[in-house]
Write a protein that holds these residues in place. Structure first.
Motif, short mmCIF file in Angstrom:
data_model
loop_
_atom_site.label_atom_id
_atom_site.label_comp_id
_atom_site.label_asym_id
_atom_site.label_seq_id
_atom_site.Cartn_x
_atom_site.Cartn_y
_atom_site.Cartn_z
N CYS A 148 24.90 0.45 -32.62
CA CYS A 148 24.01 -0.18 -31.64
C CYS A 148 23.38 -1.46 -32.20
N CYS A 192 20.47 -2.40 -32.03
CA CYS A 192 19.08 -2.24 -32.48
C CYS A 192 18.98 -1.82 -33.94
N SER A 214 19.74 1.00 -35.28
CA SER A 214 19.31 2.39 -35.48
C SER A 214 20.34 3.16 -36.31
N CYS A 256 22.80 5.35 -27.96
CA CYS A 256 21.52 4.67 -28.21
C CYS A 256 21.11 3.84 -26.99
N HIS A 257 21.33 2.53 -27.04
CA HIS A 257 20.79 1.66 -25.99
C HIS A 257 21.72 1.39 -24.81
#
Ligand SMILES: [Zn+2]
Length: 201
Positions: free
Chosen positions: A9, A11, A13, A20-21
């Motif tokens: 992802c 982000c 993470s 995730c997103h």
């Protein structure tokens, strides 16, 4: 930038995009297609950043609570400024307004008909009957907290009391409306409705 479902992802993470997103991004895209102004990825904060903002907000509120204990008629707005400066530093923060675009003080103090951003001065004193807005912003561990609060000095007139009550009610109503996937105002929705109405020039 388009991501594949199995990529890491964006982000950071460490999770796969699809876990995730992805769902959030799809919803943001859907809102964008409907004509809403949507936040870019930089504005979407991760858990750690949200925690940092929350901590900064907590310090900011603590400062306003302490001001509540100190504020009284006879003190100058500069007294409030120096108190806030020292307290903020003691708590490990930095007053965000200090030096911002040349602003010389650690707080804005606005008395009665000053709408906002009153600059503290050693020649301005609070007196009974004043309503005072104190606007505090704090940088804590790189995150910003910012809020203001009204203080009523001694007995205030019913006119001033009505103003303070109306403003408080307005912000309470606004806060009730805050939530996921809500807009900041009616403007976007209104302009969308209007742009779909061919009969309105
Ligand atoms: Zn993510």
């Amino acid at each position: 930038m388009r991501m594949n479902r199995n990529d890491n992802c964006w982000c950071h993470s460490g999770k796969k995009y699809k876990y995730c997103h992805l769902t959030l991004d799809e919803k943001v895209e859907e809102f964008s297609r409907m004509g809403y102004i949507v936040p870019n990825r930089k504005l979407i904060k991760n858990t750690e950043q949200i925690q940092g903002i929350r901590e900064s907000g907590r310090i900011n509120t603590l400062i306003l609570d302490e001001v509540n204990e100190k504020i009284t008629s006879g003190i100058s707005t500069e007294d409030i400024n120096s108190y806030i400066y020292e307290l903020t530093i003691r708590l490990g923060g930095i007053p965000a307004t200090l030096g911002f675009e040349g602003y010389p003080k650690s707080v804005c103090v606005s008395i009665n008909n000053e709408v906002c951003h009153g600059i503290p001065s050693s020649t301005r004193y609070l007196k009974d009957g004043d309503i005072v807005n104190i606007d505090v912003s704090t940088i804590y561990n790189g995150y910003y907290g910012d809020s203001s609060r009204m203080f009523c000095i001694g007995e205030i007139s019913s006119e001033r009391n009505n103003l303070v009550e109306a403003a408080k009610n307005a912000i309470d109503v606004g806060l009730e409306e805050v939530g996921p996937w809500k807009t900041l105002g009616i403007w976007v929705r209104l302009s969308m409705i209007l742009s779909n109405r061919k009969d309105i020039p």
